[in-house]
Design a protein around this motif. Structure first.
Motif, PDB file in Angstrom:
ATOM      1  N   LYS A  85       3.592  12.844 -44.037  1.00  0.00           N
ATOM      2  CA  LYS A  85       4.079  13.132 -45.313  1.00  0.00           C
ATOM      3  C   LYS A  85       5.401  12.817 -45.501  1.00  0.00           C
ATOM      4  O   LYS A  85       5.725  12.371 -46.576  1.00  0.00           O
ATOM      5  CB  LYS A  85       4.004  14.547 -45.543  1.00  0.00           C
ATOM      6  CG  LYS A  85       2.685  15.222 -46.009  1.00  0.00           C
ATOM      7  CD  LYS A  85       2.702  16.378 -46.791  1.00  0.00           C
ATOM      8  CE  LYS A  85       3.408  17.614 -45.930  1.00  0.00           C
ATOM      9  NZ  LYS A  85       3.378  18.761 -46.515  1.00  0.00           N
ATOM     10  N   THR A  94      12.581  27.057 -60.192  1.00  0.00           N
ATOM     11  CA  THR A  94      11.560  27.175 -60.842  1.00  0.00           C
ATOM     12  C   THR A  94      11.118  28.635 -61.251  1.00  0.00           C
ATOM     13  O   THR A  94       9.926  29.112 -61.036  1.00  0.00           O
ATOM     14  CB  THR A  94      10.204  26.567 -60.386  1.00  0.00           C
ATOM     15  OG1 THR A  94       9.980  26.837 -58.992  1.00  0.00           O
ATOM     16  CG2 THR A  94      10.507  24.773 -60.261  1.00  0.00           C
ATOM     17  N   LYS A 137      11.493  31.044 -59.386  1.00  0.00           N
ATOM     18  CA  LYS A 137      10.918  31.647 -58.114  1.00  0.00           C
ATOM     19  C   LYS A 137      12.108  32.009 -57.236  1.00  0.00           C
ATOM     20  O   LYS A 137      13.043  31.242 -57.088  1.00  0.00           O
ATOM     21  CB  LYS A 137       9.918  30.828 -57.296  1.00  0.00           C
ATOM     22  CG  LYS A 137       8.618  30.344 -57.917  1.00  0.00           C
ATOM     23  CD  LYS A 137       7.860  29.493 -57.152  1.00  0.00           C
ATOM     24  CE  LYS A 137       6.557  28.933 -57.948  1.00  0.00           C
ATOM     25  NZ  LYS A 137       5.991  28.131 -57.294  1.00  0.00           N
ATOM     26  N   SER A 179      15.242  24.021 -49.921  1.00  0.00           N
ATOM     27  CA  SER A 179      14.457  24.593 -51.028  1.00  0.00           C
ATOM     28  C   SER A 179      14.200  23.784 -52.269  1.00  0.00           C
ATOM     29  O   SER A 179      13.250  23.660 -52.776  1.00  0.00           O
ATOM     30  CB  SER A 179      15.157  25.716 -51.598  1.00  0.00           C
ATOM     31  OG  SER A 179      15.451  26.849 -50.351  1.00  0.00           O
ATOM     32  N   GLU A 235      11.573  21.119 -51.328  1.00  0.00           N
ATOM     33  CA  GLU A 235      10.415  21.797 -51.377  1.00  0.00           C
ATOM     34  C   GLU A 235       9.895  21.940 -52.847  1.00  0.00           C
ATOM     35  O   GLU A 235       8.633  21.661 -53.120  1.00  0.00           O
ATOM     36  CB  GLU A 235      10.319  23.009 -50.662  1.00  0.00           C
ATOM     37  CG  GLU A 235      10.467  22.967 -49.113  1.00  0.00           C
ATOM     38  CD  GLU A 235      10.895  24.514 -48.504  1.00  0.00           C
ATOM     39  OE1 GLU A 235      10.900  25.277 -49.291  1.00  0.00           O
ATOM     40  OE2 GLU A 235      10.648  24.534 -47.402  1.00  0.00           O
ATOM     41  N   ALA A 236      10.849  22.101 -53.618  1.00  0.00           N
ATOM     42  CA  ALA A 236      10.438  22.206 -55.037  1.00  0.00           C
ATOM     43  C   ALA A 236       9.994  20.972 -55.522  1.00  0.00           C
ATOM     44  O   ALA A 236       8.946  20.642 -56.337  1.00  0.00           O
ATOM     45  CB  ALA A 236      11.427  22.918 -55.781  1.00  0.00           C
ATOM     46  N   GLU A 258       8.774  18.506 -53.889  1.00  0.00           N
ATOM     47  CA  GLU A 258       7.316  17.996 -53.218  1.00  0.00           C
ATOM     48  C   GLU A 258       6.307  18.640 -53.963  1.00  0.00           C
ATOM     49  O   GLU A 258       5.279  18.396 -54.213  1.00  0.00           O
ATOM     50  CB  GLU A 258       7.336  18.244 -51.679  1.00  0.00           C
ATOM     51  CG  GLU A 258       6.090  18.021 -50.922  1.00  0.00           C
ATOM     52  CD  GLU A 258       5.961  18.146 -49.643  1.00  0.00           C
ATOM     53  OE1 GLU A 258       4.809  18.137 -48.842  1.00  0.00           O
ATOM     54  OE2 GLU A 258       7.025  18.590 -48.825  1.00  0.00           O
ATOM     55  N   ALA A 259       6.488  20.146 -54.214  1.00  0.00           N
ATOM     56  CA  ALA A 259       5.543  20.949 -54.856  1.00  0.00           C
ATOM     57  C   ALA A 259       5.115  20.440 -56.262  1.00  0.00           C
ATOM     58  O   ALA A 259       4.164  20.356 -56.892  1.00  0.00           O
ATOM     59  CB  ALA A 259       6.001  22.541 -55.071  1.00  0.00           C
ATOM     60  N   ASP A 260       6.226  20.052 -56.989  1.00  0.00           N
ATOM     61  CA  ASP A 260       6.078  19.569 -58.280  1.00  0.00           C
ATOM     62  C   ASP A 260       5.451  18.215 -58.382  1.00  0.00           C
ATOM     63  O   ASP A 260       4.549  17.780 -59.079  1.00  0.00           O
ATOM     64  CB  ASP A 260       7.485  18.960 -58.852  1.00  0.00           C
ATOM     65  CG  ASP A 260       7.298  18.273 -60.256  1.00  0.00           C
ATOM     66  OD1 ASP A 260       7.258  19.064 -61.237  1.00  0.00           O
ATOM     67  OD2 ASP A 260       7.818  17.333 -60.665  1.00  0.00           O
ATOM     68  N   LEU A 273       3.075  17.234 -55.880  1.00  0.00           N
ATOM     69  CA  LEU A 273       1.695  17.606 -55.659  1.00  0.00           C
ATOM     70  C   LEU A 273       0.931  18.027 -56.777  1.00  0.00           C
ATOM     71  O   LEU A 273      -0.210  17.710 -57.247  1.00  0.00           O
ATOM     72  CB  LEU A 273       1.527  18.566 -54.678  1.00  0.00           C
ATOM     73  CG  LEU A 273       1.852  18.146 -53.333  1.00  0.00           C
ATOM     74  CD1 LEU A 273       1.745  19.238 -52.318  1.00  0.00           C
ATOM     75  CD2 LEU A 273       0.535  17.119 -52.714  1.00  0.00           C
ATOM     76  N   ALA A 274       1.727  18.815 -57.749  1.00  0.00           N
ATOM     77  CA  ALA A 274       1.047  19.269 -59.060  1.00  0.00           C
ATOM     78  C   ALA A 274       0.788  18.397 -60.384  1.00  0.00           C
ATOM     79  O   ALA A 274       0.139  18.450 -60.848  1.00  0.00           O
ATOM     80  CB  ALA A 274       1.788  20.518 -59.688  1.00  0.00           C
ATOM     81  N   ARG A 284      -0.262  12.829 -55.087  1.00  0.00           N
ATOM     82  CA  ARG A 284      -1.290  13.774 -54.676  1.00  0.00           C
ATOM     83  C   ARG A 284      -2.723  13.250 -54.106  1.00  0.00           C
ATOM     84  O   ARG A 284      -3.228  13.690 -52.905  1.00  0.00           O
ATOM     85  CB  ARG A 284      -1.882  14.682 -55.724  1.00  0.00           C
ATOM     86  CG  ARG A 284      -2.776  15.661 -55.584  1.00  0.00           C
ATOM     87  CD  ARG A 284      -3.101  16.649 -56.631  1.00  0.00           C
ATOM     88  NE  ARG A 284      -3.300  15.956 -57.818  1.00  0.00           N
ATOM     89  CZ  ARG A 284      -4.438  15.429 -58.391  1.00  0.00           C
ATOM     90  NH1 ARG A 284      -5.482  15.179 -57.545  1.00  0.00           N
ATOM     91  NH2 ARG A 284      -4.538  14.970 -59.568  1.00  0.00           N
TER      92      ARG A 284
END
Length: 668
Positions: A107, A424, A426, A463, A466-467, A469-471, A473-474, A480
């Motif tokens: 990754k 985001t 969170k 942090s 990580e945000a 990377e999450a974005d 993936l989404a 993805r």
């Protein structure tokens, strides 16, 4: 890359190999995507199948499209692939520590091209390369800060810099100002002149300012780690690229006029000697040069570019135009040189220089500027909002207490669940931060700002990453699907290694049983014991032929042949002796098996054969074919595993979705 990693890459590219093919997405997109397959209770969508298919074809033209047979074959392979991945998940192979380690490693590499940081880095790389198309000549005045400078000291230095800039713009001689006021130790000698340079040869802030000027312009004060600089640009011109030169050096002793006069006479005599038509540069260099490192190699120096050597040497070297041209003597700090041009080349293409430029950028202050830009863009994109009052309160706790007591103190203050910042929407709490510091998974260098600030900055950075990377993936289909491809590839490798490859290698009884049950696969055809002599030199052929023509194939024939001929001439011929299948051997299949001795002409070379006893067709011994048995046993185990998986998992194919994909990728 290890063998295991290579195997994973090969497995995930099992259907193809080109990573940049495209699928016409508008044809396949649907407001309500429907699964192509359901394996057990897991839905598998068309985009994944198409992602793998598109590795080798674009499907934009008829020539790139599949046949119906190819489509069905690829779909069957894909179903088998997903079955194996499903089984690996059910066996918990995605929960083991080794999987996590492998997946994180992949990754880390896969995400790089998709990150904000990458686009900014690419921009800096290209900017540096574009600047390298030019060289600029500049002088500067450096004003340094006193030790332990206060804010007032810094302001005073800045005001002095502004004053000198105004004086220079009003007509004062810039170089005389540099000689009088500059804190650069070399200014007494060079009066602030830096000669020519290009990108990546000065600190970034200095380079940025110099390249923004026009010849004759003077910069505003430029702050670097050295202090404030005032820069005057004197010239800019195309980068001449690199040159390769050799030199003859006669050294001088600094501050010794007698030594300098003697060296000047010697270099003059050498230069006169070189003008003679019969003189040879290498011989003169070896006889007289005082550069011990190069005198015995013709004085050769590595390739040099602008700004890489002393300005006086560079000026004369780059003025040479013809290969072999010799310069008059030139003086530098080392002594007197005579320079000869050996070769020249233009600045290399971007593709060749990219890695070197990137390495330099990541080591200089640009990397910090890039990271600052990345953080600013991430904070904006992912809605970073911080609780400044709470941050200051937690900072005070860290400043006034031992680190071992922090959690207890924060807990007493009922701050553990308080939000330090949100990304985001969170929350990241004080408890999250303390856990982050205790996990000790980050390499954090404690700066002068203290423990809390150093760790808190890293916490924000991680942090936000990580945000991001999450974005991805989404919202980024390419990323993805690529991540899923490699994740499934690692699981496939683990399953195959455990259930097929290693099992076949280690199960000696299984190998023997498989061999016995499939003995018809492991049969020798008719063979013959043969000595094959391939001539290397045709002039030796008559003597070798005479020697072999009446010989029988006895155990000592090869030794006798070697002793008779190869001791005198090792390259006369090569030999091989053994038992070979007549039909399979490239030489024996062209021979007459009824003749004991014969000579052939194969690919223009003379070949002699001495045939011995024939061995009739029959079964191979296990030891003779163990490698092939293991390979076949592995293939059997894989097919058997797939057969069992198809029994254990219900596979449902959405025929409507399959037809939709079929119409897109199949040439009809």
């Amino acid at each position: 890359m290890s063998v295991k990693h290579l195997c994973i890459v090969i497995l995930v590219f099992v259907f193809s190999c080109s990573p940049k093919a495209l699928i016409p997405q508008e044809t396949l997109q649907d407001n309500t995507p429907k699964p192509l397959l359901i394996i057990g209770n897991e839905e598998v969508f068309s985009e994944e199948f198409l992602h793998i298919l598109s590795k080798s074809r674009e499907f934009q033209t008829m020539d790139e499209k599949l046949t119906s047979e190819e489509f069905e074959k690829n779909l069957a392979l894909f179903i088998n692939f997903k079955l194996k991945v499903k089984e690996a998940e059910n066996l918990g192979l995605d929960k083991v520590e080794e999987f996590d380690r492998e997946f994180e490693m992949f990754k880390e590499d896969l995400i790089k091209p998709f990150l904000i940081k990458n686009s900014l880095q690419e921009g800096e790389l290209m900017k540096a390369y574009n600047r390298m198309q030019e060289v600029v000549k500049a002088s500067h005045i450096l004003l340094q800060f006193p030790n332990n400078a206060s804010r007032e000291d810094s302001i005073a230095v800045f005001r002095m810099a502004e004053k000198l800039k105004k004086e220079a713009e009003a007509g004062a001689d810039f170089n005389e100002l540099a000689a009088k006021y500059s804190d650069d130790p070399s200014a007494k000698e060079n009066k602030g002149s830096l000669g020519y340079f290009t990108a990546l040869q000065m600190v970034y802030q200095f380079e940025d300012a110099a390249f923004s000027l026009n010849p004759g312009e003077i910069s505003s004060p430029v702050l670097t780690n050295f202090g404030y600089h005032i820069i005057k640009l004197e010239d800019r011109k195309p980068n001449p690229g690199e040159i390769k030169v050799s030199h003859i050096l006669v050294r001088t002793q600094a501050g010794d006029p007698v030594s300098e006069e003697r060296a000047l006479r010697k270099i003059g005599d050498i230069y006169t000697e070189l003008q003679k038509p019969e003189s040879i540069w290498e011989e003169v260099c070896q006889a007289y040069s005082e550069d011990l490192g190069t005198k015995n190699t013709g004085g050769n120096l590595p390739w040099i570019g602008v700004g890489a050597v002393l300005p006086d040497f560079e000026r004369v070297a780059f003025a040479l135009t013809e290969e072999g041209e010799i310069s008059p003597p030139v003086k530098t700090l080392y002594g007197f040189h005579i320079i000869r041009l050996e070769d020249k080349k233009p600045i290399a293409p971007y593709e060749e220089m990219e890695a070197a430029i990137k390495s330099k950028i990541l080591r200089d202050s640009r990397s910090g500027l890039i990271q600052s830009q990345v953080l600013a863009m991430q904070k904006s994109k992912f809605g970073y909002v911080e609780n400044e009052a709470l941050i200051e309160e937690v900072k005070k706790v860290y400043t006034e207490n031992q680190k071992n007591n922090i959690q207890e103190i924060v807990s007493q203050k009922q701050l553990l669940d308080s939000t330090l910042f949100t990304i985001t929407a969170k929350p990241k709490t004080v408890g999250d931060f303390i856990g982050f510091t205790k996990a000790d998974r980050q390499n954090v260098r404690i700066t002068g700002e203290g423990y809390f600030k150093s760790w808190f900055d890293k916490f924000i950075e991680v942090s936000l990453n990580e945000a991001e990377e999450a974005d991805l993936l989404a919202n980024n289909d390419d990323y993805r699907l690529l991540i899923k491809e490699y994740r499934d590839g690692i699981l496939l490798f683990s399953l195959m290694n455990e259930k097929v490859w290693q099992k076949a290698l280690e199960d000696s009884l299984g190998q023997q049983n498989f061999f016995a049950e499939n003995i018809d696969r492991y049969q020798w055809k008719e063979r013959v014991n043969a000595l094959i002599v391939k001539m290397g030199k045709d002039e030796s052929a008559p003597a070798v032929k005479k020697f072999l023509s009446d010989k029988k194939l006895l155990p000592n024939l090869q030794d006798r042949l070697e002793n008779t001929f190869l001791d005198k001439d090792p390259l006369a011929f090569t030999m091989e002796e053994g038992i070979y299948e007549l039909e399979a051997h490239p030489v024996l299949k062209k021979a007459d098996p009824t003749k004991t001795f014969q000579d052939l002409k194969i690919d223009g070379k003379v070949v002699f054969l001495v045939l011995g006893e024939k061995v009739p067709a029959g079964p191979k011994k296990f030891e003779e074919t163990r490698g092939k048995v293991i390979q076949d046993f592995q293939e059997y185990l894989e097919k058997d595993m797939v057969r069992i998986l198809k029994k254990n998992y219900i596979i449902r194919i959405n025929e409507d979705e399959k037809q939709r994909v079929f119409e897109t990728v199949v040439n009809r």
